[in-house]
Design an enzyme around this catalytic site. Structure first.
Site, PDB file in Angstrom:
ATOM      1  N   ARG A  64     -56.333  24.478 -33.037  1.00  0.00           N
ATOM      2  CA  ARG A  64     -54.863  24.859 -32.514  1.00  0.00           C
ATOM      3  C   ARG A  64     -55.223  26.022 -31.428  1.00  0.00           C
ATOM      4  O   ARG A  64     -55.550  27.259 -31.999  1.00  0.00           O
ATOM      5  CB  ARG A  64     -54.414  25.152 -34.052  1.00  0.00           C
ATOM      6  CG  ARG A  64     -54.039  23.990 -34.857  1.00  0.00           C
ATOM      7  CD  ARG A  64     -53.368  22.899 -34.384  1.00  0.00           C
ATOM      8  NE  ARG A  64     -52.636  22.175 -35.373  1.00  0.00           N
ATOM      9  CZ  ARG A  64     -51.573  21.498 -34.910  1.00  0.00           C
ATOM     10  NH1 ARG A  64     -51.170  21.049 -33.810  1.00  0.00           N
ATOM     11  NH2 ARG A  64     -50.985  20.591 -36.000  1.00  0.00           N
ATOM     12  N   GLU A 140     -53.257  10.961 -25.946  1.00  0.00           N
ATOM     13  CA  GLU A 140     -54.448  11.341 -25.154  1.00  0.00           C
ATOM     14  C   GLU A 140     -55.210  12.791 -25.099  1.00  0.00           C
ATOM     15  O   GLU A 140     -56.138  12.944 -24.441  1.00  0.00           O
ATOM     16  CB  GLU A 140     -54.192  10.763 -23.754  1.00  0.00           C
ATOM     17  CG  GLU A 140     -52.868  11.325 -23.212  1.00  0.00           C
ATOM     18  CD  GLU A 140     -52.651  11.011 -21.599  1.00  0.00           C
ATOM     19  OE1 GLU A 140     -52.128  11.592 -20.749  1.00  0.00           O
ATOM     20  OE2 GLU A 140     -53.105   9.586 -21.357  1.00  0.00           O
TER      21      GLU A 140
END
Lengths: 183, 183
Positions: A64, A140
């Site tokens: 993150r 992706e």
């Protein structure tokens, strides 16, 4: 509740992103004074509590960027425009973990950061979990590791701050409560 | 975890606000491709589970501009720079509810929206709650109603989406779990 309400005097869109938009609002406060509010608009998200046949909780490890940290979270993803939350939840579960499920029960929805953002997370419980035979693909720009842990391991990871986000902490507590009710 | 890590190629601050900052980052993904990340930096926040002598949960009603809604939440507030979370929690509890407490036990900390924000909420449980005799004042742009409800009422409000935010839903579930453990 009108004595609490703030009315918009002026609203300016400062940023329009792929995921979030930023608005700056000038508001009239209940006492007549003015103030400003910085507001993030977010499409909303889903998250899934999924338990395997071996009674393990399905989690993902994901980097993150906002925290520069890898967090362990239940499978989750943001809503696509016009998509039903349950549809997003089923897709995200499949893409992130390779598990499919028969059905998803809505458990709770909550705003995550009501002070500055309108992100609403819809939390589901998956029923009839099984490994999917079809190959799925992540977005992706998404990279995750699959993790399957017991409730006891999850509780330990909450204590050690390896599980460190609100929806996952809620999910672990929910499963603790369910386990206690079965006793 | 290095196979999950995203490295920063370029970082641009697009907005610097009173409460949040917005960054746009260009990142190198684990597979060598690039992507962009929209990131909100937030000072962090505290929230307090406070139970009165009559066994009621202390809540506040507050208008939240991001949702254009009044939400019922446990007392909470954002961290001031350099301030210890427990100090902020005690102050926010007093300002928002007029209750003071002997001590605050850290319960859990969690990121609220790890996908786009670094807001970390520190949740405390107040011990030795009592009505304060000193007058406290809210921030000049803050207006709240005090609410004291039973656990059963809180659970009903979660079901009815009157309680609709993550930290408060977590708090209600925590109190349910505590109640079950006492049985």
């Amino acid at each position: 509740m009108d004595h609490l309400k703030e009315t918009t005097i002026k609203k300016e869109k400062l940023f329009s992103g792929r995921i979030i938009d930023l608005y700056l609002e000038e508001v009239r406060l209940p006492n007549g004074n003015t103030s400003s509010r910085e507001i993030i608009k977010h499409p909303g998200a889903v998250a899934v509590i999924a338990i395997t046949e071996k009674n393990k909780i399905v989690m993902v490890r994901q980097f993150r960027k906002a925290m520069e940290k890898v967090l362990v979270e239940i499978p989750a993803g943001k809503l696509e425009k016009g998509e039903e939350p349950a549809t997003t939840a089923k897709r995200e579960l499949e893409e992130e973990t390779g598990y499919t499920c028969d059905s998803l029960k809505p458990l709770i929805s909550f705003y995550t950061s009501p002070g500055f953002a309108d992100e609403l997370v819809h939390l589901f419980v998956a029923n009839g979990l099984r490994k999917d035979t079809v190959d799925h693909h992540l977005d992706e720009d998404e990279f995750v590791d699959l993790l399957e842990i017991t409730l006891e391991e999850a509780q330990r990871m909450v204590e050690n701050q390896e599980i460190y986000d609100a929806k996952t902490a809620y999910a672990v507590q929910y499963l603790q409560l369910q386990a206690m009710m079965r006793k």
